[in-house]
Motif scaffolding. Structure first.
Motif, short mmCIF file in Angstrom:
data_model
loop_
_atom_site.label_atom_id
_atom_site.label_comp_id
_atom_site.label_asym_id
_atom_site.label_seq_id
_atom_site.Cartn_x
_atom_site.Cartn_y
_atom_site.Cartn_z
N ARG A 418 0.82 -1.20 0.00
CA ARG A 418 0.00 0.00 0.00
C ARG A 418 0.87 1.26 0.00
O ARG A 418 0.66 2.17 -0.79
N LEU A 419 1.83 1.28 0.91
CA LEU A 419 2.63 2.49 1.08
C LEU A 419 3.42 2.78 -0.19
O LEU A 419 4.13 1.94 -0.69
N GLY A 420 3.24 3.97 -0.68
CA GLY A 420 4.00 4.37 -1.86
C GLY A 420 3.45 3.80 -3.14
O GLY A 420 4.09 3.86 -4.18
N ALA A 421 2.24 3.23 -3.09
CA ALA A 421 1.70 2.64 -4.30
C ALA A 421 0.65 3.56 -4.94
O ALA A 421 -0.33 3.12 -5.51
N ALA A 427 5.89 5.70 2.00
CA ALA A 427 6.69 5.19 3.11
C ALA A 427 7.51 6.31 3.77
O ALA A 427 8.33 6.05 4.63
N ILE A 428 7.28 7.54 3.32
CA ILE A 428 8.00 8.68 3.92
C ILE A 428 7.05 9.38 4.88
O ILE A 428 5.96 9.78 4.49
N PRO A 481 0.68 11.20 5.11
CA PRO A 481 0.61 10.14 6.11
C PRO A 481 0.23 10.65 7.50
O PRO A 481 -0.22 9.89 8.35
N PHE A 482 0.44 11.95 7.74
CA PHE A 482 0.20 12.49 9.08
C PHE A 482 -0.32 13.91 8.91
O PHE A 482 0.45 14.86 8.75
N ALA A 483 -1.65 14.03 8.89
CA ALA A 483 -2.25 15.30 8.50
C ALA A 483 -3.00 15.93 9.66
O ALA A 483 -3.74 15.25 10.38
N PHE A 484 -2.81 17.25 9.82
CA PHE A 484 -3.57 17.98 10.82
C PHE A 484 -4.95 18.26 10.24
O PHE A 484 -5.07 18.74 9.11
N PRO A 571 13.80 10.02 6.13
CA PRO A 571 13.88 8.63 5.69
C PRO A 571 12.74 8.20 4.75
O PRO A 571 11.59 8.58 4.95
N ASN A 572 13.12 7.41 3.75
CA ASN A 572 12.14 6.77 2.87
C ASN A 572 12.38 5.27 2.96
O ASN A 572 13.25 4.73 2.27
N LEU A 573 11.66 4.62 3.85
CA LEU A 573 11.91 3.21 4.13
C LEU A 573 10.82 2.40 3.44
O LEU A 573 9.73 2.22 3.95
N ARG A 574 11.17 1.95 2.22
CA ARG A 574 10.14 1.40 1.35
C ARG A 574 9.57 0.07 1.81
O ARG A 574 8.40 -0.20 1.68
N LYS A 575 10.43 -0.78 2.31
CA LYS A 575 9.99 -2.13 2.62
C LYS A 575 10.13 -2.42 4.12
O LYS A 575 10.94 -1.82 4.81
#
Ligand code: ADP
Ligand code: MG
Length: 740
Positions: A418-421, A427-428, A481-484, A571-575
């Motif tokens: 899902r992330l980054g798709a 993933a960031i 990913p993290f919205a006010f 960081p961009n941690l894809r997996k």
């Protein structure tokens, strides 16, 4: 007709015959259906019932215990247990269990009967204080990540009194569930809840200290609040049962794209299909009885995808309630001949499912004047505005410093799809604040508010108008990913099947750590010559300056953002494997240990359990895929190939040209390609088996084997597009998504 498709066609006929299932709502003596408010919480021993049934001093002690997040006093346990038992017996309960959340993502329960014998050996119903407080499940088979070896296998569960006991109804009988934590005899947290409760305490402690510095000295406790939007798919049981991939992995490992997906955008908020609506009504009825305040229901973006959202609650209760919701979803779906798919990505090319964690912090246990105040609500008075900015600054600092840890907290094999798709936040981890709040922060940064009276200056910036503005306008960034969102943050990157416990624990920890820094710099600035207000503004300014890299207002799905994030050094941690590695970094260990949320050993155990689960999930997927190819896809392709080959032979013997020759040769090509790719996949499996560490396995799976799986899938999907429909054994996307 090819026999492979018989079962599939029978399933289609079954689905066509289905009608919405009726259920009988509870009625009053005149036969009129009860209102929800009349039966809400009948299966929960909540504070109101406690007040009615307990002696006053016991009730007062219990409430103090709950408000202060403490353990139950053994002296009052027997009285509380007796009251709970009497109530449970009036509701025909026969068993009780400690209901806990081991590190499996699900819940666990072991039932014991109330049945006992008195001194004269007569059968009675008994339930003691110690049975309420503590139990000892034989728990050596729960994952512990190496923390508990089998020779010291004992662990115990202990009631968390802040989460009320409730009754679970089964087809035959009822069980009293006691929400509990699960701990080893050395006190290590073996479950998801213990650390969550610790993080709630730490956050409360830090928030109170912070508020105390700006004059809010009456605040005794602050709790994180959580409202969990749960997305899910509903698929007819008859289709589900014919798909080994769904049965084994809840994800379709094979399946060609239907001509119509979600491009018409006609499903989101569309009218709810009749069978789904009937299901939702019954599911909500079950949840209401248990005191789960489900509020919102609607169609989601993808066909056959839906959402349920409750009214927010304190985070530990919301976490329990989300677990209950997932269980009830599954159970009630079966009654309606549906299977509910909580997987993050059940269908390739179709939107996946998330679990948006709406999170804030609220004052409690501090008297009627303060209780219920939301710390992320900009508020109406200049003082509340200033407090809001300070709290916001702390959260921003925490998220900035611990972006990697937050990413780790949502890592799973399912969420990797899902992330980054291009459909879910990437993933960031970044923070979205919205135009208006950005403008305010910019002003503070530029120093335009440093007037004589900073409180008035803040008010002039319009902070107090924020909630209205945020509620009214479309200033929402659904890619973040993290919205006010006006008075809370929405942590949108959490996967739909995940427990909210771990992500919320890490979020609480990150915020508490942000507060710690803010407290230090505020203390340093609170000098005789500085007012509280100007000191606060200085600290806020400093936080704004330090957290620029984590703020992003644009499209998180774009490639540009990936490059930009790299430039900014976030960081961009894809997996999953690289995300999980964040858990064992020295700075993560140090922060979480200092806060006493996870000891080093506990954190290492989370890392091992999650890595192991990732490896196991993928190995199950690969096994399932290989067996589907071997026993379903290739046989269907061979059968169709055989039929075409004999037709071609026939034509040849008649001396006519064979129109099937082209398809036959394409089919032959695909079959041999599939055979080759399957061999490659199996070879990579052997490579995995040869590795000794789970870490190495995880990395190889993430970076090599998953692409070998995609290669196999691609050929299968091509085969689906040319093998005659009546030879194809697996229900197709168009059937599963559009017929049920
Ligand atoms: P949307 O889909 O527009 O984001 P929903 O209504 O589906 O909104 O979900 C919003 C969720 O946020 C609900 O569960 C709601 O109760 C929750 N929520 C609202 N205020 C707070 C708060 N202060 N703390 C935590 N959650 C909140
Ligand atoms: Mg919603």
């Amino acid at each position: 007709m090819g026999s492979g498709a018989n079962a599939r066609f029978e399933a289609i006929r079954e689905v066509n015959r289905r009608t919405p299932r009726k259920f009988d709502p509870p009625r009053d003596e005149q036969g009129k259906p009860l209102r929800v408010s009349e039966f809400y919480g009948v299966n929960t021993f909540d504070l109101h019932k406690m007040k009615e049934q307990l002696p006053k001093e016991v009730y007062t002690k219990l409430v103090q215990t709950i408000d202060m997040g403490k353990k139950l006093d053994r002296e009052i346990a027997n009285t509380v247990a007796h009251a709970i038992k009497e109530w449970a017996l009036t509701r025909s309960v026969t068993h009780f269990c400690h209901w806990f959340q081991p590190q499996t993502g699900a819940t666990a329960e072991k039932h014991d009967a109330f049945l006992s014998f008195d001194d004269h050996n007569r059968p009675i119903e008994a339930f003691s204080g110690s049975q309420l407080i503590q139990s000892e499940p034989d728990a050596s088979s729960f994952p512990s990540g190496g923390m508990r070896t089998t020779f010291e296998a004992r662990g115990y569960t202990a009631w968390d009194p802040s989460s009320p006991v409730f009754i679970m109804e089964h087809t035959n009988g009822r069980t009293l569930c006691i929400p509990s934590v699960f701990i080893s005899y050395h006190g290590d947290a073996l479950d998801e809840k213990t650390a969550l409760l610790r993080s709630i305490d730490v956050l409360s402690h830090k928030a109170c200290e912070l508020l105390g510095l700006i004059g809010d000295t009456g605040v005794k406790r602050v709790v994180p609040t959580l409202g969990v939007e749960q997305e899910y798919f509903l698929i007819d049981r008859s289709f589900f049962n014919l798909r080994p991939d769904l049965v084994m992995t809840v994800r379709t490992l094979i399946g060609g794209q239907p001509p119509k997906g979600q491009q018409l955008e006609d499903h989101y908020f569309g009218s709810i299909p009749a069978r789904a609506q009937a299901f939702m009504a019954e599911m909500e009825y079950e949840l209401y009885k248990t005191g789960v305040p489900v509020k919102t229901r609607h169609n989601e973006v993808a066909p056959s995808q839906f959402e349920s959202a409750p009214i927010f609650e304190e985070a530990n209760i919301a976490t329990d309630h989300n677990q209950l919701l997932m269980e009830v979803l599954r159970k009630v779906a079966l009654r309606h001949n549906f299977s509910v798919l909580l997987h993050e990505k059940p269908f390739e090319g179709i939107n996946g499912s998330g679990k948006h964690n709406n999170w804030s912090m609220s004052i409690t246990g501090s008297g009627p004047d303060l209780d219920g105040d939301n710390l992320l609500d900009p508020g109406k008075t200049p003082h509340q505005n200033l407090r809001f900015l300070l709290v916001l600054a702390g959260v921003m600092k925490g998220v900035h410093t611990h972006a990697g840890l937050l990413r780790a907290s949502i890592a799973s094999a399912g969420n990797d799809h899902r992330l980054g798709a291009n459909e879910a936040p990437p993933a960031i981890i970044s923070i979205f604040l919205g135009d208006m709040l950005n403008r305010i922060l910019d002003e503070i940064e530029k120093g335009t508010t440093q007037e004589q009276n900073p409180e008035a200056a803040v008010l002039k910036l319009g902070v107090s108008k924020l909630p209205e503005v945020m509620k009214d306008n479309a200033d929402r960034n659904r890619t973040s990913p993290f919205a006010f969102t006006g008075n809370k943050f929405e942590f949108r990157a959490v996967g739909s099947s995940a427990s909210t416990a771990f992500p919320v624990t890490i979020l609480n920890a990150a915020a508490a750590d942000g507060f710690t820094e803010i407290i230090e710099s505020l203390k340093a600035r609170l000098t005789a010559s500085n007012t509280i207000e100007s000191a606060v503004l200085e600290v806020v300014k400093e936080a704004i300056l330090g957290t620029h890299p984590i703020r992003f207002e644009g499209n998180n799905y774009s490639e540009d953002w990936v490059k930009e994030a790299e430039r900014r050094g976030i960081p961009n941690l894809r997996k999953t494997p690289e995300a999980l590695a964040e858990l064992i970094k020295p700075e993560s260990k140090a922060m979480l240990a200092k806060m006493m949320i996870f000891t080093e050993a506990e954190l290492a155990s989370r890392y091992h359990v999650r890595t192991e689960r990732y490896v196991k999930n993928l190995l199950i997927e690969i096994d399932t895929l290989c067996s589907m190819v071997e026993t379903q896809i290739l046989p269907a392709a061979y059968a169709y190939h055989g039929m075409l080959a004999s037709a071609v032979l026939n034509c040849k013997s008649l001396g006519t040209t064979a129109p099937q020759a082209d398809v036959l040769s394409r089919l032959g090509g695909l079959i041999s390609s599939l055979q080759t790719k399957r061999v490659v996949l199996e070879a990579s499996l052997h490579k995995i088996e040869a590795l000794s560490s789970e870490e190495e396995k995880a990395v190889l799976l993430a970076h090599e084997v998953t692409s070998a799986m995609s290669d196999v899938r691609q050929v299968c999907d091509e085969l689906e597009s040319i093998v005659a429909d009546d030879y194809w054994p697996l229900p197709k996307y168009r059937e599963m998504l559009f017929l049920s």
